[in-house]
Structure formats: C-alpha cells, structure tokens
Design a protein around this motif. Structure first.
Motif, PDB file in Angstrom:
ATOM      1  N   VAL A   1      41.770  32.939  24.750  1.00 17.45           N
ATOM      2  CA  VAL A   1      42.033  34.244  24.559  1.00 17.45           C
ATOM      3  C   VAL A   1      43.393  34.792  24.704  1.00 17.45           C
ATOM      4  N   GLU A   2      43.816  35.449  23.779  1.00 22.07           N
ATOM      5  CA  GLU A   2      45.457  35.939  23.811  1.00 22.07           C
ATOM      6  C   GLU A   2      45.556  36.874  25.020  1.00 22.07           C
ATOM      7  N   VAL A   3      46.687  37.056  25.469  1.00 24.31           N
ATOM      8  CA  VAL A   3      46.981  38.062  26.818  1.00 24.31           C
ATOM      9  C   VAL A   3      48.326  38.551  26.592  1.00 24.31           C
ATOM     10  N   SER A   4      48.563  39.583  26.802  1.00 23.04           N
ATOM     11  CA  SER A   4      49.889  40.196  26.786  1.00 23.04           C
ATOM     12  C   SER A   4      50.642  39.628  28.202  1.00 23.04           C
ATOM     13  N   TRP A   5      51.835  39.462  27.984  1.00 22.85           N
ATOM     14  CA  TRP A   5      52.459  38.976  29.369  1.00 22.85           C
ATOM     15  C   TRP A   5      53.441  39.865  29.669  1.00 22.85           C
ATOM     16  N   GLY A   6      53.368  39.904  31.047  1.00 25.20           N
ATOM     17  CA  GLY A   6      54.496  40.971  31.547  1.00 25.20           C
ATOM     18  C   GLY A   6      55.302  39.995  32.702  1.00 25.20           C
ATOM     19  N   GLY A   7      55.497  38.972  32.195  1.00 30.67           N
ATOM     20  CA  GLY A   7      56.568  37.979  33.295  1.00 30.67           C
ATOM     21  C   GLY A   7      55.632  37.026  33.737  1.00 30.67           C
ATOM     22  N   ASN A   8      54.071  37.094  33.747  1.00 28.97           N
ATOM     23  CA  ASN A   8      53.223  36.073  34.446  1.00 28.97           C
ATOM     24  C   ASN A   8      51.809  36.541  33.855  1.00 28.97           C
ATOM     25  N   CYS A   9      51.577  35.292  32.707  1.00 32.62           N
ATOM     26  CA  CYS A   9      50.372  35.420  31.936  1.00 32.62           C
ATOM     27  C   CYS A   9      49.184  35.140  32.889  1.00 32.62           C
ATOM     28  N   LEU A  10      49.446  34.194  33.836  1.00 31.23           N
ATOM     29  CA  LEU A  10      48.328  34.023  34.826  1.00 31.23           C
ATOM     30  C   LEU A  10      47.595  35.209  35.238  1.00 31.23           C
ATOM     31  N   HIS A  11      48.082  36.313  35.843  1.00 31.70           N
ATOM     32  CA  HIS A  11      47.342  37.365  36.197  1.00 31.70           C
ATOM     33  C   HIS A  11      46.729  38.277  35.297  1.00 31.70           C
ATOM     34  N   GLU A  12      47.601  38.220  34.207  1.00 35.13           N
ATOM     35  CA  GLU A  12      46.890  39.019  32.927  1.00 35.13           C
ATOM     36  C   GLU A  12      45.774  38.276  32.508  1.00 35.13           C
ATOM     37  N   SER A  13      45.517  36.736  32.491  1.00 33.51           N
ATOM     38  CA  SER A  13      44.392  36.005  31.949  1.00 33.51           C
ATOM     39  C   SER A  13      43.295  36.398  33.255  1.00 33.51           C
ATOM     40  N   ILE A  14      43.520  36.355  34.381  1.00 35.08           N
ATOM     41  CA  ILE A  14      42.633  36.554  35.535  1.00 35.08           C
ATOM     42  C   ILE A  14      41.969  38.005  35.123  1.00 35.08           C
ATOM     43  N   LEU A  15      42.935  39.101  35.079  1.00 32.82           N
ATOM     44  CA  LEU A  15      42.549  40.352  34.905  1.00 32.82           C
ATOM     45  C   LEU A  15      41.499  40.558  33.513  1.00 32.82           C
ATOM     46  N   LEU A  16      41.824  39.708  32.571  1.00 34.47           N
ATOM     47  CA  LEU A  16      41.080  39.795  31.333  1.00 34.47           C
ATOM     48  C   LEU A  16      39.805  39.152  31.571  1.00 34.47           C
ATOM     49  N   LEU A  17      39.720  38.257  32.393  1.00 32.60           N
ATOM     50  CA  LEU A  17      38.549  37.344  32.519  1.00 32.60           C
ATOM     51  C   LEU A  17      37.636  37.924  33.456  1.00 32.60           C
ATOM     52  N   MET A  18      38.191  38.727  34.527  1.00 32.01           N
ATOM     53  CA  MET A  18      37.132  39.292  35.572  1.00 32.01           C
ATOM     54  C   MET A  18      36.763  40.751  35.118  1.00 32.01           C
ATOM     55  N   ASN A  19      37.541  41.211  34.051  1.00 29.04           N
ATOM     56  CA  ASN A  19      36.829  42.528  33.289  1.00 29.04           C
ATOM     57  C   ASN A  19      36.580  43.735  34.527  1.00 29.04           C
ATOM     58  N   ASN A  20      37.303  43.787  35.400  1.00 32.53           N
ATOM     59  CA  ASN A  20      37.138  44.945  36.145  1.00 32.53           C
ATOM     60  C   ASN A  20      38.290  46.007  36.206  1.00 32.53           C
ATOM     61  N   PRO A  21      38.017  47.025  35.772  1.00 33.50           N
ATOM     62  CA  PRO A  21      39.089  48.167  35.482  1.00 33.50           C
ATOM     63  C   PRO A  21      39.664  48.552  36.699  1.00 33.50           C
ATOM     64  N   MET A  22      39.062  48.316  37.873  1.00 34.49           N
ATOM     65  CA  MET A  22      39.662  48.987  39.336  1.00 34.49           C
ATOM     66  C   MET A  22      40.961  47.916  39.805  1.00 34.49           C
ATOM     67  N   VAL A  23      40.793  46.674  39.102  1.00 33.49           N
ATOM     68  CA  VAL A  23      42.047  45.882  39.445  1.00 33.49           C
ATOM     69  C   VAL A  23      43.174  45.825  38.632  1.00 33.49           C
ATOM     70  N   THR A  24      44.681  45.604  39.065  1.00 32.83           N
ATOM     71  CA  THR A  24      45.571  45.697  38.240  1.00 32.83           C
ATOM     72  C   THR A  24      46.502  44.494  38.331  1.00 32.83           C
ATOM     73  N   THR A  25      47.380  43.959  37.324  1.00 37.45           N
ATOM     74  CA  THR A  25      47.942  42.785  37.368  1.00 37.45           C
ATOM     75  C   THR A  25      48.933  42.993  38.792  1.00 37.45           C
ATOM     76  N   SER A  26      49.502  44.183  39.069  1.00 36.37           N
ATOM     77  CA  SER A  26      50.345  44.297  40.144  1.00 36.37           C
ATOM     78  C   SER A  26      49.544  44.065  41.440  1.00 36.37           C
ATOM     79  N   GLU A  27      48.171  44.551  41.484  1.00 33.87           N
ATOM     80  CA  GLU A  27      47.527  44.272  42.783  1.00 33.87           C
ATOM     81  C   GLU A  27      47.281  42.645  42.754  1.00 33.87           C
ATOM     82  N   LEU A  28      47.065  41.987  41.867  1.00 31.49           N
ATOM     83  CA  LEU A  28      46.831  40.618  41.759  1.00 31.49           C
ATOM     84  C   LEU A  28      48.128  39.822  42.319  1.00 31.49           C
ATOM     85  N   ARG A  29      49.359  40.355  41.841  1.00 33.85           N
ATOM     86  CA  ARG A  29      50.553  39.798  42.119  1.00 33.85           C
ATOM     87  C   ARG A  29      50.811  39.758  43.740  1.00 33.85           C
TER      88      ARG A  29
END
Length: 96
Positions: A40-68
């Motif tokens: 699945v294609e993800v947008s990248w903001g410097g690290n697509c790993l966190h974007e990929s995890i966020l897309l996979l987990m489908n939890n609107p309460m979590v952000t890429t910044s929080e994962l970082r």
C-alpha cells in the motif's frame, strides 16, 4: 506512557488504500507467492516506516509524531541492549 493497542487492518479498502505498484514489482521479484500481499502506498514525511505502521494500525488517535517519539524513547531507554545487538551493523548508535 499509555500502551498502544495494535489491531492491524485485515482488509484492503479501495476508498483508503492505493496499491504501490513499484513496491509490488519488487515484492514479486523477492518471493514466489505474493497473492496474499498488497503493498500500500503511503505518504512520506521523512520516514515511511511510521506512515506505514499508522496506515496498518488504522487508529485515528495515534499520529506519526507520537510513533517517532515513542521510538526515540524506546531506543534511549534500552540503549545498551540496542547498542550491543545492532551497532555491528549500523555503527555507533549515537551517530546512526
């Protein structure tokens, strides 16, 4: 810190997901049976790993910044473990 519960998506949703055709080509070259895998294609903001995890987990309460931030906290809290385990591959962790 509150634990994040991870319940990954089990269904490809065409209204939310776009197939990454480049990743699909690489995937097909890497392994024989990819019928059950959909890159699945993800947008990248410097690290697509966190974007990929966020897309996979489908939890609107979590952000890429929080994962970082959580990743940094994990690495710093367990620095000795990660240094012993991975510094031979990436060099000194403070530089990596």
């Amino acid at each position: 810190m509150t634990r994040i519960h991870f319940h990954p998506n089990q269904v490809f949703d065409e209204s939310k997901h776009v197939i990454d055709v480049v990743a699909k080509e690489y995937l097909e070259k890497a392994i024989d049976n990819v019928d059950h895998l959909i890159p699945v294609e993800v947008s990248w903001g410097g690290n697509c790993l966190h974007e990929s995890i966020l897309l996979l987990m489908n939890n609107p309460m979590v952000t890429t910044s929080e994962l970082r931030v959580r990743t940094i906290i994990e690495l710093m809290t367990n620095e000795v473990y990660y240094s012993n385990r991975y510094s031979q591959f990436v060099g000194p962790l403070d530089i990596a």
